[in-house]
Design a protein around this motif. Structure first.
Motif, PDB file in Angstrom:
ATOM      1  N   ARG A 116      16.782 -15.892 -41.194  1.00  0.00           N
ATOM      2  CA  ARG A 116      15.394 -15.681 -40.809  1.00  0.00           C
ATOM      3  C   ARG A 116      14.712 -14.791 -41.835  1.00  0.00           C
ATOM      4  O   ARG A 116      15.353 -13.986 -42.529  1.00  0.00           O
ATOM      5  CB  ARG A 116      15.264 -15.055 -39.416  1.00  0.00           C
ATOM      6  N   THR A 117      13.409 -14.918 -41.906  1.00  0.00           N
ATOM      7  CA  THR A 117      12.571 -14.024 -42.695  1.00  0.00           C
ATOM      8  C   THR A 117      12.141 -12.856 -41.826  1.00  0.00           C
ATOM      9  O   THR A 117      11.902 -13.018 -40.633  1.00  0.00           O
ATOM     10  CB  THR A 117      11.333 -14.782 -43.204  1.00  0.00           C
ATOM     11  N   GLY A 118      12.053 -11.667 -42.429  1.00  0.00           N
ATOM     12  CA  GLY A 118      11.611 -10.492 -41.702  1.00  0.00           C
ATOM     13  C   GLY A 118      12.753  -9.737 -41.059  1.00  0.00           C
ATOM     14  O   GLY A 118      13.915  -9.877 -41.456  1.00  0.00           O
ATOM     15  N   PRO A 119      12.456  -8.934 -40.022  1.00  0.00           N
ATOM     16  CA  PRO A 119      13.474  -8.060 -39.427  1.00  0.00           C
ATOM     17  C   PRO A 119      14.616  -8.841 -38.783  1.00  0.00           C
ATOM     18  O   PRO A 119      14.390  -9.799 -38.045  1.00  0.00           O
ATOM     19  CB  PRO A 119      12.696  -7.273 -38.369  1.00  0.00           C
ATOM     20  N   LEU A 120      15.844  -8.405 -39.068  1.00  0.00           N
ATOM     21  CA  LEU A 120      17.025  -9.017 -38.474  1.00  0.00           C
ATOM     22  C   LEU A 120      17.855  -7.996 -37.708  1.00  0.00           C
ATOM     23  O   LEU A 120      18.376  -8.287 -36.634  1.00  0.00           O
ATOM     24  CB  LEU A 120      17.893  -9.677 -39.548  1.00  0.00           C
ATOM     25  N   VAL A 143      20.335 -22.331 -38.346  1.00  0.00           N
ATOM     26  CA  VAL A 143      19.532 -22.011 -37.171  1.00  0.00           C
ATOM     27  C   VAL A 143      18.739 -20.737 -37.446  1.00  0.00           C
ATOM     28  O   VAL A 143      19.057 -19.976 -38.356  1.00  0.00           O
ATOM     29  CB  VAL A 143      20.419 -21.827 -35.918  1.00  0.00           C
ATOM     30  N   GLU A 144      17.696 -20.541 -36.645  1.00  0.00           N
ATOM     31  CA  GLU A 144      16.916 -19.306 -36.752  1.00  0.00           C
ATOM     32  C   GLU A 144      17.767 -18.144 -36.251  1.00  0.00           C
ATOM     33  O   GLU A 144      18.223 -18.138 -35.106  1.00  0.00           O
ATOM     34  CB  GLU A 144      15.642 -19.418 -35.916  1.00  0.00           C
ATOM     35  N   ALA A 145      18.007 -17.168 -37.101  1.00  0.00           N
ATOM     36  CA  ALA A 145      18.836 -16.027 -36.730  1.00  0.00           C
ATOM     37  C   ALA A 145      18.157 -15.211 -35.638  1.00  0.00           C
ATOM     38  O   ALA A 145      16.969 -14.899 -35.729  1.00  0.00           O
ATOM     39  CB  ALA A 145      19.102 -15.142 -37.945  1.00  0.00           C
ATOM     40  N   VAL A 146      18.908 -14.868 -34.618  1.00  0.00           N
ATOM     41  CA  VAL A 146      18.391 -14.032 -33.531  1.00  0.00           C
ATOM     42  C   VAL A 146      18.602 -12.572 -33.908  1.00  0.00           C
ATOM     43  O   VAL A 146      19.725 -12.151 -34.183  1.00  0.00           O
ATOM     44  CB  VAL A 146      19.112 -14.348 -32.212  1.00  0.00           C
ATOM     45  N   PRO A 147      17.538 -11.766 -33.939  1.00  0.00           N
ATOM     46  CA  PRO A 147      17.682 -10.360 -34.318  1.00  0.00           C
ATOM     47  C   PRO A 147      18.519  -9.576 -33.305  1.00  0.00           C
ATOM     48  O   PRO A 147      18.642  -9.960 -32.138  1.00  0.00           O
ATOM     49  CB  PRO A 147      16.235  -9.847 -34.332  1.00  0.00           C
ATOM     50  N   THR A 148      19.063  -8.475 -33.765  1.00  0.00           N
ATOM     51  CA  THR A 148      19.844  -7.588 -32.902  1.00  0.00           C
ATOM     52  C   THR A 148      19.413  -6.150 -33.146  1.00  0.00           C
ATOM     53  O   THR A 148      18.951  -5.807 -34.243  1.00  0.00           O
ATOM     54  CB  THR A 148      21.349  -7.726 -33.189  1.00  0.00           C
TER      55      THR A 148
END
Length: 388
Positions: free
Chosen positions: A179-183, A324-329
């Motif tokens: 994903r782009t941005g905060p992860l 897949v779109e990475a889910v932030p944690t």
């Protein structure tokens, strides 16, 4: 005609048994943050045997290697972390940790073996590289101090971009999250010291009970996010330690609370300490006590650069992986410190595990090692082309 992408896949598959053996050896002999002496020796030996040039990192632990391409171009960095955790392993694996109270319960042995694989692939194909790839095996990620030491040692000098990963147990092997941005969230630590007035448990009116005050502070801080931070932002305040008293019938003088704040947005991160100080001090004053907030800023958020994320998407597609779109944690990572200085991308690598990070029964599917090695070799080639 065989392309470099298919060649990476085929070469990585041939390396798989060797990389698995390396990972299992690291797993059997885990070392804690800034104590990775034997791990460092093993890495230096394996890389040297592969003909990969080692740079002087200038730190007691950790390794910095470099693969120079035959053609001029930029320098990019691939990063793995090498430290283990103070966890007693409960997997029953034949290659389980041999050291009581220590375990690779976060999969850093997997990260390390994968990046050794990427280094070997790049070294074998150096004649086709347009630039230089540094491979960093970083110490002390779990204590959030390793990246800072590496930066101060000058390892980023001349580097144009940085790439890294973390295994993700809930993603199947062959799937990557990008994903782009905060992860991953920023990480800050706080301690609250509450001062009351001790006394007899049966005569509470003569005392100022710091346990009651501390409890009121805990309750008040639960509204900190909902009533002070924009609903468009994400933040977590967790109080993880509350300590006061030493006897069942004595009201103590003092109490201490300790915890962490996690956010994705710099605006939220910047405003929370002030809000927390106001709440803590005023709640304590309302009970006739005093409270002091001590704040320690630790890590910014992992924040992926759009161009670098696109490079990882391109590399994953070339390797035939499911993206897949990475889910932030709200977990933190000191990879973020590199991204303060360089454009970079940090991804989730699917490993099909059964437990989450830091669990005594944490496991992963080793089939992901060769896949990760090929992906990061591919990403390095893509980055050198784009940035050249």
């Amino acid at each position: 005609m065989t392309t470099l992408s298919s060649s990476f896949r085929e070469q990585a598959e041939r390396l798989q048994p060797e990389l698995v053996a390396m990972r299992r050896e690291l797993h059997q002999f885990p070392e804690l943050s800034n104590e990775e002496y034997e791990t460092t020796k093993r890495l230096r030996s394996w890389l040297t045997e592969a003909g990969i040039h080692l740079l002087d990192l200038g730190l007691p632990t950790g390794v910095l290697a470099e693969v120079k391409g035959a053609h001029p171009g930029p320098t990019i960095m691939l990063r793995a972390d090498i430290d283990a955790l103070p966890v007693t392993e409960d997997t029953g694996l034949p290659y389980a940790s041999t050291i009581p109270g220590r375990m690779h319960a976060c999969g850093h042995d997997f990260h390390t073996a994968s990046m050794i694989g990427a280094a070997k692939l790049l070294q074998a194909n150096a004649g086709e590289l347009h630039g230089t790839v540094r491979i960093l095996f970083q110490p002390a990620e779990e204590q959030a101090v390793g990246a800072r030491a590496v930066i101060e040692a000058g390892a980023l000098e001349g580097v144009s971009a940085v790439f890294g990963m973390h295994n993700k147990p809930e993603l199947p092997v062959g799937t990557v999250g990008i994903r782009t941005g905060p992860l991953m969230a920023s990480v800050d630590r706080f301690e609250i010291n509450v001062t009351g007035r001790g006394g007899h448990a049966g005569i509470p009116e003569a005392a100022v009970d710091p346990i009651v005050v501390s409890s009121a502070i805990v309750t008040a801080l639960q509204t900190l996010i909902s009533r002070n931070i924009s609903p468009h932002h994400s933040a977590v305040v967790s109080i993880c330690r509350l300590e006061a008293g030493s006897s069942w019938n004595v009201i103590p003088d003092r109490g201490v609370l300790e915890g962490t704040v996690r956010t994705f947005q710099p605006e939220a991160r910047g405003s929370i300490p002030g809000h927390m100080k106001r709440v803590v001090e005023n709640v304590a004053a309302g009970y006739g006590a005093e409270a002091q907030l001590n704040w320690t800023s630790m890590l910014p958020a992992v924040n992926n650069d759009p161009k670098m994320a696109e490079i990882m998407n391109t590399a994953a597609a070339a390797q035939g992986l499911n993206v897949v779109e990475a889910v932030p944690t709200m977990g933190g990572e000191d990879f973020a410190l590199y991204q303060e200085r360089l454009p970079g991308c940090f991804i989730w690598m699917g490993t099909g595990g059964t437990e989450q990070w830091h669990h005594p029964r944490f496991t992963l599917n080793e089939e992901a090692i060769s896949i990760s090695a090929a992906l990061f070799a591919e990403a390095a080639v893509c980055a050198l082309k784009l940035l050249g």
